[in-house]
Design an enzyme around this catalytic site. Structure first.
Site, short mmCIF file in Angstrom:
data_model
loop_
_atom_site.label_atom_id
_atom_site.label_comp_id
_atom_site.label_asym_id
_atom_site.label_seq_id
_atom_site.Cartn_x
_atom_site.Cartn_y
_atom_site.Cartn_z
N PHE A 13 157.90 72.87 23.90
CA PHE A 13 158.79 73.48 24.90
C PHE A 13 160.10 72.68 25.05
O PHE A 13 161.06 73.22 25.61
CB PHE A 13 158.12 73.48 26.28
CG PHE A 13 156.94 74.38 26.43
CD1 PHE A 13 157.10 75.74 26.68
CD2 PHE A 13 155.64 73.88 26.37
CE1 PHE A 13 156.00 76.57 26.85
CE2 PHE A 13 154.53 74.70 26.54
CZ PHE A 13 154.72 76.05 26.78
N THR B 13 163.29 81.72 22.28
CA THR B 13 163.82 82.65 23.27
C THR B 13 164.28 83.95 22.61
O THR B 13 164.66 83.95 21.43
CB THR B 13 165.01 82.00 24.01
OG1 THR B 13 165.73 82.99 24.72
CG2 THR B 13 165.97 81.35 23.03
N ASP B 14 164.30 85.02 23.40
CA ASP B 14 164.83 86.30 22.88
C ASP B 14 166.35 86.24 22.71
O ASP B 14 166.95 87.13 22.10
CB ASP B 14 164.44 87.47 23.80
CG ASP B 14 164.95 87.35 25.22
OD1 ASP B 14 165.57 86.33 25.57
OD2 ASP B 14 164.73 88.31 26.01
N GLU B 15 166.99 85.18 23.24
CA GLU B 15 168.45 85.12 23.18
C GLU B 15 168.95 84.89 21.76
O GLU B 15 170.14 85.06 21.49
CB GLU B 15 168.96 84.03 24.13
CG GLU B 15 168.49 84.31 25.54
CD GLU B 15 169.10 83.41 26.60
OE1 GLU B 15 170.17 82.84 26.36
OE2 GLU B 15 168.49 83.29 27.67
N TYR C 280 173.70 77.44 23.22
CA TYR C 280 172.26 77.35 23.48
C TYR C 280 171.49 78.26 22.53
O TYR C 280 170.59 77.80 21.80
CB TYR C 280 171.95 77.73 24.95
CG TYR C 280 170.48 78.04 25.18
CD1 TYR C 280 169.50 77.06 25.03
CD2 TYR C 280 170.06 79.33 25.54
CE1 TYR C 280 168.15 77.34 25.23
CE2 TYR C 280 168.72 79.61 25.75
CZ TYR C 280 167.77 78.62 25.58
OH TYR C 280 166.44 78.91 25.76
N SER C 281 171.87 79.55 22.51
CA SER C 281 171.06 80.47 21.68
C SER C 281 171.25 80.18 20.19
O SER C 281 170.32 80.36 19.40
CB SER C 281 171.35 81.93 22.02
OG SER C 281 172.72 82.21 22.06
N LYS D 177 168.83 77.38 19.39
CA LYS D 177 167.44 77.86 19.32
C LYS D 177 167.24 78.67 18.04
O LYS D 177 166.20 78.58 17.38
CB LYS D 177 167.09 78.70 20.55
CG LYS D 177 167.08 77.94 21.87
CD LYS D 177 166.00 76.86 21.98
CE LYS D 177 164.60 77.40 22.04
NZ LYS D 177 163.62 76.32 22.32
N PRO E 18 166.06 80.78 41.08
CA PRO E 18 165.94 79.68 42.05
C PRO E 18 167.27 79.29 42.68
O PRO E 18 167.29 78.87 43.85
CB PRO E 18 165.35 78.53 41.23
CG PRO E 18 165.36 78.95 39.83
CD PRO E 18 165.53 80.42 39.75
N ASP F 106 182.86 85.24 35.82
CA ASP F 106 181.83 85.61 34.84
C ASP F 106 181.64 84.48 33.83
O ASP F 106 182.53 83.66 33.62
CB ASP F 106 182.25 86.90 34.11
CG ASP F 106 181.05 87.66 33.57
OD1 ASP F 106 179.91 87.16 33.70
OD2 ASP F 106 181.25 88.77 33.03
#
Ligand code: NAD
Ligand code: TYD
Length: 334
Positions: free
Chosen positions: A79, A122-124, A149-150, A153, A191, A271
């Site tokens: 993870f 991840t799905d990203e 990030y994506s 991954k 959160p 955004d």
């Protein structure tokens, strides 16, 4: 079975450890975690104040440590990662070193010692879908990541596949949708708004709020990981999702309703650059393994999550303040 959980002090990893200890008497768990800002040592403490399992403080970028350590285990559930898109837009370097190089270290070490690796992704990695696209991500969807990030991954996924095909690694990969539940860092969407409301602050919605995420409860994700460890086929990729598509506006409305506030009592803020519009998972590969989500009622799962944050302010207070200090520098109300 001896299992090493990397990133076991983070959100999904700590829930995995606690759920495994509660439900799998046949499993011995140890954690390897570098305790970055995203970790919370309190997540791994039992009622007696002691750590619930062996916790090794170390970095997956330390190849020598990783090689030495994995030999003691039957499987590694991986993870550990830098996990927040917004941070990757400010400084991509830790995403490249931890998510790519750290994963390569684990692939090498597991292949060398014949240890099973489950790589949590991840799905990203698939990029985004148009809001009106009737399709969802499947195991054959091409990779098209949009953020550092994506991209990191996606790169890690490719390295794991390369080690399986060419270097004898026994690994499985899962790409899961957005998780919610207890012990998630307050930098993340749900959160952040819940902790803010407890502190008397209105939720912050990026841009229009039309973006869609496919929400899954963290326990459902972790049960799916166990289904893959138990019954998955080495070399395969599994897509984990719970038919939980909701726009950010719907989610923020549900959170506000949980605080008896009007559903539109939030502010629109700057955004996210390159903000992915929609993620959606076709969970067929998991259904074939006999897994299905238990949390089908998002509002009920969200209410329990809100309750957890109300009851555990000590757990999140410092992390919330630190995350908000960062957001304050780059975010303005629209
Ligand atoms: P998190 O940020 O809450 O936790 C990450 C953990 O990894 C932390 O405990 C941190 O200390 C540790 N870590 C970071 N760098 C490390 C390093 N170099 N060496 C050792 N430990 C290190 O993340 P999360 O939300 O629990 O996500 C866990 C995994 O699940 C990630 O791989 C993420 O890409 C993936 N994932 C997350 C979601 C989600 O919605 N949160 C969805 C799908 C997949
Ligand atoms: P996030 O929790 O960062 O997960 P991801 O980027 O992996 O999907 O964000 C979920 C969605 O919520 C995403 O569309 C960005 C949006 N968002 C807000 O609108 N406001 C916020 O304060 C945050 C942190 C995210």
């Amino acid at each position: 079975m001896r299992v090493l959980v990397t990133g076991g002090a983070g959100f999904i990893g700590s829930n995995f450890v606690l759920r495994t200890l509660a439900t799998r008497t046949d499993v011995d768990v140890s954690v390897l975690d570098a305790f970055t800002y995203a970790a919370n040592p309190a997540s791994l403490l039992g009622v007696d104040g002691k750590e619930v399992c062996e916790v090794i403080r170390g970095d997956i970028r330390d190849a020598e440590l990783v090689e030495r350590l994995v030999q003691r285990f039957d499987a590694v559930v991986h993870f550990a990662a830098e996990s927040h898109n917004d941070n990757s837009l400010v400084d991509a370097d830790p995403f490249v070193s931890t998510n790519v190089m750290g994963t390569v270290n684990l692939a090498k070490a597991c292949a060398a010692s014949d240890v099973r690796l489950h790589h949590v992704s991840t799905d990203e990695v698939f990029g985004d879908l148009a809001l009106d696209d009737p399709t969802r991500f499947t195991t054959t969807t091409p990779y098209r990541p949009s953020s550092p990030y994506s991209a990191s991954k996606a790169s890690a996924d490719h390295f794991v596949r390369a080690w399986v095909r060419s270097l004898g690694l026994a690994a499985t990969i899962s790409n899961c949708s957005n998780n919610y539940g207890p012990r998630q860092h307050p930098e993340k969407f749900i959160p952040r708004q819940v902790c803010g409301l407890i502190r008397g602050r209105r939720p912050r919605v990026y841009g229009t709020g039309d973006n869609v995420r496919d929400w899954i409860h963290v326990d459902d994700h972790n049960d799916a990981v166990w289904a893959i460890l138990d019954r998955g086929e080495v070399g395969q990729t599994y897509l984990i999702g719970a038919d939980g598509e909701r726009s950010n506006l719907e989610v923020v409305g549900d959170i506000l309703a949980g605080f008896d506030r009007s559903r539109d009592d939030f502010v629109h803020v700057t955004d996210r650059p390159g903000h992915d519009r929609r993620y959606a998972i076709d969970p067929e590969s998991m259904e074939e393994l006999g897994w299905e989500p238990r949390y089908r009622d998002f509002t009920a799962g969200l209410a329990a999550t809100i309750e957890w944050y109300r009851d555990n302010e000590d757990w999140w207070a410092d992390a919330y303040d630190a995350a908000e200090a960062g957001y304050a520098q780059r975010e303005r109300e629209l």
